[in-house]
Enzyme design. Structure first.
Site, short mmCIF file in Angstrom:
data_model
loop_
_atom_site.label_atom_id
_atom_site.label_comp_id
_atom_site.label_asym_id
_atom_site.label_seq_id
_atom_site.Cartn_x
_atom_site.Cartn_y
_atom_site.Cartn_z
N ASN A 1 0.81 -1.23 0.00
CA ASN A 1 0.00 0.00 0.00
C ASN A 1 0.83 1.28 0.00
O ASN A 1 0.29 2.37 -0.18
CB ASN A 1 -1.00 0.02 1.17
CG ASN A 1 -2.02 -1.09 1.07
OD1 ASN A 1 -2.74 -1.16 0.09
ND2 ASN A 1 -2.06 -1.98 2.05
N ARG B 1 -3.34 7.77 -0.54
CA ARG B 1 -3.82 6.91 0.55
C ARG B 1 -3.90 7.69 1.87
O ARG B 1 -2.87 8.18 2.36
CB ARG B 1 -2.79 5.80 0.70
CG ARG B 1 -3.00 4.93 1.87
CD ARG B 1 -1.79 4.05 2.11
NE ARG B 1 -2.11 3.13 3.17
CZ ARG B 1 -1.22 2.42 3.84
NH1 ARG B 1 0.06 2.53 3.53
NH2 ARG B 1 -1.60 1.62 4.79
N ASN C 1 10.35 -0.24 5.48
CA ASN C 1 8.99 0.02 5.96
C ASN C 1 8.16 -1.15 5.44
O ASN C 1 7.72 -1.15 4.28
CB ASN C 1 8.45 1.35 5.45
CG ASN C 1 7.08 1.67 6.06
OD1 ASN C 1 6.44 0.78 6.62
ND2 ASN C 1 6.65 2.90 5.93
N ALA D 1 1.99 -3.09 6.69
CA ALA D 1 1.18 -4.01 7.50
C ALA D 1 1.92 -5.31 7.84
O ALA D 1 1.67 -5.91 8.90
CB ALA D 1 -0.12 -4.33 6.77
N HIS E 1 3.42 -6.09 11.33
CA HIS E 1 2.63 -6.48 12.50
C HIS E 1 2.31 -7.96 12.56
O HIS E 1 1.87 -8.45 13.60
CB HIS E 1 1.33 -5.67 12.53
CG HIS E 1 1.55 -4.20 12.32
ND1 HIS E 1 2.38 -3.45 13.13
CD2 HIS E 1 1.08 -3.33 11.37
CE1 HIS E 1 2.39 -2.21 12.70
NE2 HIS E 1 1.63 -2.10 11.62
N ASP F 1 11.61 -13.42 9.39
CA ASP F 1 12.66 -14.43 9.21
C ASP F 1 13.64 -14.00 8.12
O ASP F 1 14.84 -14.26 8.23
CB ASP F 1 12.04 -15.78 8.85
CG ASP F 1 11.39 -16.46 10.05
OD1 ASP F 1 11.57 -15.99 11.19
OD2 ASP F 1 10.69 -17.47 9.84
N HIS G 1 8.53 3.82 10.03
CA HIS G 1 7.09 3.97 9.80
C HIS G 1 6.78 5.45 9.68
O HIS G 1 7.25 6.25 10.50
CB HIS G 1 6.27 3.34 10.94
CG HIS G 1 6.53 1.88 11.05
ND1 HIS G 1 5.99 0.98 10.15
CD2 HIS G 1 7.29 1.18 11.90
CE1 HIS G 1 6.45 -0.23 10.47
NE2 HIS G 1 7.23 -0.13 11.52
N ILE G 2 6.00 5.78 8.70
CA ILE G 2 5.66 7.18 8.43
C ILE G 2 4.79 7.73 9.55
O ILE G 2 5.01 8.84 10.06
CB ILE G 2 4.93 7.27 7.07
CG1 ILE G 2 5.90 6.87 5.95
CG2 ILE G 2 4.37 8.67 6.84
CD1 ILE G 2 5.23 6.58 4.61
N ARG H 1 -1.89 4.76 17.24
CA ARG H 1 -2.96 4.21 16.41
C ARG H 1 -3.52 2.91 17.02
O ARG H 1 -3.35 2.67 18.20
CB ARG H 1 -2.43 4.04 14.98
CG ARG H 1 -1.93 5.37 14.39
CD ARG H 1 -1.42 5.23 12.99
NE ARG H 1 -2.48 4.81 12.09
CZ ARG H 1 -2.28 4.29 10.88
NH1 ARG H 1 -1.05 4.14 10.42
NH2 ARG H 1 -3.30 3.93 10.12
N ARG I 1 -1.28 -2.20 15.68
CA ARG I 1 -0.08 -1.59 15.08
C ARG I 1 1.04 -1.39 16.11
O ARG I 1 2.13 -0.94 15.77
CB ARG I 1 -0.42 -0.24 14.44
CG ARG I 1 -1.37 -0.34 13.27
CD ARG I 1 -1.58 1.01 12.60
NE ARG I 1 -2.86 1.03 11.92
CZ ARG I 1 -3.06 0.55 10.68
NH1 ARG I 1 -2.08 0.06 9.98
NH2 ARG I 1 -4.27 0.59 10.13
C1 DQA Z 1 3.03 2.10 8.23
C2 DQA Z 1 2.18 1.76 9.46
C3 DQA Z 1 1.51 0.41 9.30
O1 DQA Z 1 0.72 0.11 10.45
C4 DQA Z 1 0.59 0.42 8.09
O2 DQA Z 1 0.04 -0.87 7.90
C5 DQA Z 1 1.25 0.93 6.86
C6 DQA Z 1 2.21 2.02 6.95
C7 DQA Z 1 3.60 3.52 8.31
O3 DQA Z 1 4.53 3.80 7.55
O4 DQA Z 1 3.14 4.35 9.12
O5 DQA Z 1 0.92 0.50 5.76
O6 DQA Z 1 4.11 1.18 8.16
#
Ligand code: DQA
Length: 143
Positions: free
Chosen positions: A10, A17, A73, A76, A79, A86, A99-100, A106, A110
């Protein structure tokens, strides 16, 4: 020094997004910013993004084989993916987790990362600025 910046699912949709969470920078902007930082720091930066877990595993294996430091990064996958963990555990050069968003502000799902105890450090919640910060740390602390 080569460095991989690897982005998971994503993140190719950055800019579109949930901009209130992830900001307005697109993935193309992020690539340009990492490459620019790399030029400033004398790093050979490769930025990749995938929505496919197997592709990410292949990139981590490549980094492990070639002793390339990684800014990851895993989105998801962070998590819940034991497979990504691994693969990250096989890295032979430092891993920085980014993580951004501030994942700790949140949803509770997460708050767990399967990567943080493998990473040398974690940057969360500083937006896309986390990436150049991670690259700068690697430039200063890795040879
Ligand atoms: C993320 C945080 C994750 O929880 C989420 O699933 C993402 C982006 C972030 O960069 O903040 O897709 O890794």
């Amino acid at each position: 020094m080569r460095v991989f910046v690897l982005n998971g699912p994503n993140l190719g949709r950055l800019g579109t997004r949930e901009p209130e969470v992830y900001g307005s920078t697109t993935h193309a902007d992020l690539v340009a910013r990492c490459e620019e930082t790399g030029r400033e720091l004398g790093l050979d930066v490769t930025v990749r993004q995938t929505d496919h877990e197997g592709e990410m595993l292949g990139w981590l294996h490549e980094a492990a084989e070639q002793s390339v430091p990684v800014v990851l990064n895993a989105a998801a996958w962070t998590h819940y993916s034991i497979a990504v963990r691994d693969a990250a555990a096989q890295l032979t050069a430092p891993l920085v987790e980014v993580h951004i968003s501030n994942v700790h502000k949140r949803e509770t799902f997460r708050h767990t990362s399967l990567l943080s105890d493998i990473a040398v450090g974690v940057i969360v919640g500083l937006g896309v600025d986390g990436y150049p910060l991670a690259l700068r740390w690697l430039a200063d602390n890795t040879r």
